[in-house]
Write an enzyme that holds these catalytic residues in place. Structure first.
Site, PDB file in Angstrom:
ATOM      1  N   SER A 210      54.472  33.020  65.711  1.00 48.15           N
ATOM      2  CA  SER A 210      55.339  34.039  65.228  1.00 48.15           C
ATOM      3  C   SER A 210      54.220  35.162  65.159  1.00 48.15           C
ATOM      4  O   SER A 210      54.165  35.879  66.388  1.00 48.15           O
ATOM      5  CB  SER A 210      55.600  33.592  63.793  1.00 48.15           C
ATOM      6  OG  SER A 210      56.429  34.378  63.324  1.00 48.15           O
TER       7      SER A 210
ATOM      8  N   GLY B 167      54.282  37.515  60.417  1.00 42.24           N
ATOM      9  CA  GLY B 167      54.528  38.820  60.635  1.00 42.24           C
ATOM     10  C   GLY B 167      53.473  39.646  60.822  1.00 42.24           C
ATOM     11  O   GLY B 167      52.296  39.084  61.152  1.00 42.24           O
TER      12      GLY B 167
END
Length: 555
Positions: free
Chosen positions: A224, A139
């Site tokens: 990601s 993230g």
């Protein structure tokens, strides 16, 4: 439509909910733990001074190179202080500190002052090798450039490229938006983590020739959250001069946070600390550990809000409580891929795609075993709160497209494509419509036999499994955490790395004895499926994507 776009594009923000990762993703490779691993010490000149690294098994490795100055003290939430040159030779033999987060195995203690990078190169000669500048995942809140699965030695050794990875600010330390409260000194504060990466790219431009790299042939890539970071860099004017191709992997960053939401999040943080807006500078005196603890208490964006279905739609709209890049009109002028692909990167080739079974990682992370016991009635009940009256149509379409699929299979397929697939397709289509450089769409599909704990359901191709594969860090005779034991994984890893390094070299992905991977287009929509065999599939997921378009979930 708006909610769907925000959900997809903010997915890397949602990965803030991944509170831990397997050891093979977290732990740093023990590259230097004593003289036995060092064939010889090597040195390089940089614009700030001379550094010492080491050579092992045909690769020169430099760890913990400072690329920008202090960001602690009065530099918290600001751009870094100038990096001071040094005299003598600085040892760059071990990793630098990662950004503020929970401690990471085999890495230094996290620190505010975390602006370090690592370089792997076949030689510090004058050969102009392509540079692969990787943005780590996690993230926007965890991770580092020193994780074992993304060790760059095999790519450098086996494919003659230079690999660079940075540490940079994360979480509220890197993305707290203070411009409306703090004035000119804090301009860009909502994107400090991204601007740190730009500083790393500048360092590459100024120094990489000394490491056998070509400063004019730089590929940015990431998985990601690193894919979302790459999406942002693709749209940032300050980054534009320093790279010429990109790859967005399982982290399609279509949209980022707007200024209004970012400001609301700042006000919420102040409220939690009982600090008035006039006294915002008190944030500079709060220990970093306390800021990290507060960050963990603030609400997260979907899909980690499943316990409160009623509030999910509102959170999708507002992205409440998250810390990530901000569309501030300056550092990040526009959303990366909304309404269009960024004009600033029109002529830069792009790779984009996702893993076939992304959701199984999140099932593993959340200890979700119930999803793999469902029948089709239970599947409908599970999907209905999100898809309402469209649930039956959605399930029916997936069952017709996949006649032998079980209810858990369809749940994984739907969850995986909504997490990472729809945004990837949207990026590819918008890039095609730009009529500029080519875009190539892929799916990673090597199937791991490793079971989700507490179930008999195999992980398949989970989120994050691609990291060790594309870095050529899978072997035929050694098991890996997600990849399992089957020897074919080594061939899949080689193909993945070969495609990506050839893209870095030429702007076109190709591999020996593989079918030609043509650029994506809106007619036959070629998609490369990466496995122990490579296959180009035209108009893949045609039925599934059609129903998503019909339901307004894909433009």
């Amino acid at each position: 439509m708006t909610n769907r776009r925000k959900f997809l594009s903010q997915l890397s923000l949602a990965t803030a909910g991944v509170s831990f990762l397997p050891s093979y993703l977290q732990a740093s490779s023990t590259i230097f733990s004593g003289a036995s691993l060092v064939e010889e010490f090597v040195s390089a000149e940089t614009t700030y001074g001379k550094i010492k690294g080491f050579r092992t098994e045909g690769v020169n490795i430099f760890k913990g190179i400072p690329y920008a100055g202090r960001i602690s003290g009065d530099r918290r939430f600001r751009r870094p202080a100038p990096l001071e040159p040094w005299t003598g030779v600085k040892d760059t033999l071990t990793l630098g500190a990662p950004a503020i987060q929970a401690p990471r195995r085999n890495e230094p203690a996290p620190s505010e002052d975390c602006l370090f990078l690592n370089v792997w190169t076949p030689a510090n000669d004058n050969k102009k090798r392509p540079v692969m500048f990787y943005n780590h995942g996690g993230g926007f809140v965890i991770g580092s450039g020193g994780s074992a699965s993304q060790d760059g030695a095999n790519l450098a050794r086996n494919f003659d490229v230079v690999v660079v990875e940075t540490n940079h600010r994360l979480g509220l330390m890197g993305f707290l938006y203070l411009e409306q409260l703090a004035g000119a000194d804090y301009e860009g504060s909502g994107n400090n983590g991204m601007l740190d990466i730009v500083d790393g790219l500048k360092w590459v431009h100024d120094n990489i020739a000394q490491f056998g790299g070509d400063p004019n042939n730089v590929m940015i890539w990431g998985e990601s959250g690193g894919g979302a970071k790459t999406s942002c860099l693709y749209a940032m004017p300050s980054a534009a001069p320093y790279f010429n191709k990109a790859s967005i992997e399982s982290g399609p960053g279509v949209r980022m946070m707007d200024k209004e939401t970012a400001h609301e999040n700042t006000l919420q943080l102040l409220k939690e600390f009982n600090i008035s807006t006039q006294d915002w500078k008190k944030l500079l005196d709060i220990p970093a550990a306390d800021l990290l603890a507060m960050q963990a208490k603030l609400p997260l964006v979907p899909p980690f809000q499943e316990k409160n279905k009623a509030s999910a739609a509102g959170l999708m709209r507002r992205n409440a409580g998250a810390f990530g890049p901000v569309v501030d009109g300056k550092a990040l002028p526009y959303h990366p891929f909304d309404p269009t692909a960024p004009a600033i990167s029109k002529n830069k080739p792009l790779l984009v795609g996702w893993n076939e079974d992304e959701y199984t990682f999140f099932a593993w992370e959340r200890k979700d075993t119930e999803s793999f016991k469902m029948d089709f009635e239970a599947l409908a009940n599970k999907l209905e709160p999100q898809y309402k009256k469209d649930t039956a149509k959605l399930i029916d379409t997936y069952r017709k497209a996949n006649p032998s699929a079980t209810a858990p299979d369809i749940f994984v397929a739907i969850s995986s494509i909504t997490m990472m697939g729809l945004g990837s397709v949207e990026i590819a289509e918008k890039k095609v419509k730009q009529n500029g450089a080519p875009v190539y769409l892929y799916n990673f599909g090597y199937k791991s036999e490793v079971k989700i704990p507490g179930t008999d359901y195999a992980m398949g191709t989970p989120h994050a499994m691609d990291i060790s594969f594309k870095f050529n860090n899978e072997s035929a005779n050694k098991a890996s955490f997600f990849g399992g034991n089957r020897p074919e994984k080594a061939q899949a890893s080689h193909y993945f790395a070969e495609l990506w390094t050839n893209f870095a070299k030429t702007g076109k992905p190709f591999a020996k004895d593989a079918p030609e991977w043509k650029a994506y287009n809106l007619k036959d929509r070629p998609t490369m499926r990466i496995d122990s065999k490579l296959e180009v599939i035209h108009d893949r997921f045609k039925q599934e994507l059609s129903v998503w378009r019909e339901l307004g979930k894909l433009s």
